[in-house]
Design a protein around this motif. Sequence first.
Motif, mmCIF file in Angstrom:
data_model
loop_
_atom_site.group_PDB
_atom_site.id
_atom_site.type_symbol
_atom_site.label_atom_id
_atom_site.label_comp_id
_atom_site.label_asym_id
_atom_site.label_seq_id
_atom_site.Cartn_x
_atom_site.Cartn_y
_atom_site.Cartn_z
ATOM 1 N N LEU A 1 0.824 -1.196 0.000
ATOM 2 C CA LEU A 1 0.000 0.000 0.000
ATOM 3 C C LEU A 1 0.864 1.254 0.000
ATOM 4 C CD1 LEU A 1 -2.753 1.304 0.146
ATOM 5 C CD2 LEU A 1 -2.756 0.952 2.621
ATOM 6 N N ALA A 2 1.949 1.234 0.768
ATOM 7 C CA ALA A 2 2.862 2.383 0.796
ATOM 8 C C ALA A 2 3.478 2.612 -0.573
ATOM 9 C CB ALA A 2 3.953 2.153 1.847
ATOM 10 N N ALA A 3 3.884 1.530 -1.231
ATOM 11 C CA ALA A 3 4.472 1.662 -2.563
ATOM 12 C C ALA A 3 3.454 2.213 -3.560
ATOM 13 C CB ALA A 3 5.001 0.309 -3.028
ATOM 14 N N THR A 4 2.195 1.798 -3.423
ATOM 15 C CA THR A 4 1.153 2.294 -4.320
ATOM 16 C C THR A 4 0.951 3.793 -4.157
ATOM 17 O OG1 THR A 4 0.007 0.168 -4.278
ATOM 18 C CG2 THR A 4 -1.280 2.085 -4.946
ATOM 19 N N LEU A 5 0.937 4.273 -2.923
ATOM 20 C CA LEU A 5 0.788 5.713 -2.702
ATOM 21 C C LEU A 5 1.995 6.483 -3.231
ATOM 22 C CD1 LEU A 5 -0.792 5.673 0.862
ATOM 23 C CD2 LEU A 5 -1.841 6.629 -1.202
ATOM 24 N N LEU B 1 9.868 1.659 6.562
ATOM 25 C CA LEU B 1 10.571 0.471 6.100
ATOM 26 C C LEU B 1 10.990 0.613 4.644
ATOM 27 C CD1 LEU B 1 11.515 -2.443 6.502
ATOM 28 C CD2 LEU B 1 9.182 -3.197 5.945
ATOM 29 N N LEU B 2 10.082 1.102 3.818
ATOM 30 C CA LEU B 2 10.429 1.295 2.415
ATOM 31 C C LEU B 2 11.508 2.352 2.241
ATOM 32 C CD1 LEU B 2 7.042 1.143 0.431
ATOM 33 C CD2 LEU B 2 8.890 -0.527 0.464
ATOM 34 N N ALA B 3 11.440 3.401 3.048
ATOM 35 C CA ALA B 3 12.468 4.451 2.954
ATOM 36 C C ALA B 3 13.856 3.883 3.239
ATOM 37 C CB ALA B 3 12.139 5.588 3.931
#
Length: 327
Positions: free
Chosen positions: A286-290, A311-313
């Motif tokens: 979901l974070a990647a989608t945003l 985490l993605l950062a």
Amino acid sequence: MPKTSSRLLALLSLLQTHRDWSGDALAERLDVTVRTVRRDIDRLRELGYPIHTAKGPAGGYRLGAGAQLPPLLFDDGQAVALALALQTAAADGSVGEDASRAVATLRQVMPTRLRHRVDALQVTAVHPAGTHTATTADPQLLLALGEIIRAREELRFDYQRAAGTSAPPRRAQPHHLLTWRGKWYLLAWDLDREEWRTFRADRISVRTPNGPRFTPRPLPNDDVSAFITGRFRGTDGTTADWPCRGEAILHLSAHAVAPFTPDGIVEELGPNRCRVILGSWSWTGLAATLGRYDTEFDDVSPPQLATAFALLAERYARAAQANTSTS
């Protein structure tokens, strides 16, 4: 020897298997002489079927594609599947009128036993933007549900949860069948929970006998499509299937974001601000989608989504650092 009409239907059924048949093979399958096969082939040609003859010692026959559509032969299962597909297509604005006329034409030539069953199956196809319907459900189950809906009888059924476990037997007053994102759903009033619920048709196992007859209660706003769209894409969840749901305010206009958000909700907040509600199978997904919107955003919720951004950062930073060190 079977009667001529029955034999013609049997012959036509064999020819529709899309293969070359020798006269001897057809005669053996139909338990007739080769001469009788030739006469029957001529009768089918007179009815408009383009049957081609192949040269050779035994001869051969193939049913070809003609310039005009001759009468077609369907067994019960094929007729039901075709009617089901046409009813679904009839709800689609692009081919709705032609599909509706095709349903009416098919109904006229159906035997009574099938006509009554197909008449009981009324379909609402709800198509979110940017999606196509590809249904995967047992036609016999859908017909059974359609009959129960038409009879206005309470439905007793077993329901398999998403995790694969079975729930206790359920009772509901079925209201409508519909498709959403390629899946069939039953819209019904849940008698045990006393609320409107949607059930995946492929997870339903009908129990017999059915319950007592009931008087259908009115659906909110009396609009199936609007109700289902609101239920699956409302503020209580982007879709019924997403285990993770979150939101954020994007520094873009709703007009710019909406065309690229077929699976979510876009709420306009101002000239360059909008709230986006999305669902996904994981928080990092979901974070990647945003992140694909390529803009600043804030007011991220819930906390699990904010953690996924962190985490993605870290992952992206490590990837950028590794790329810098090797260049």
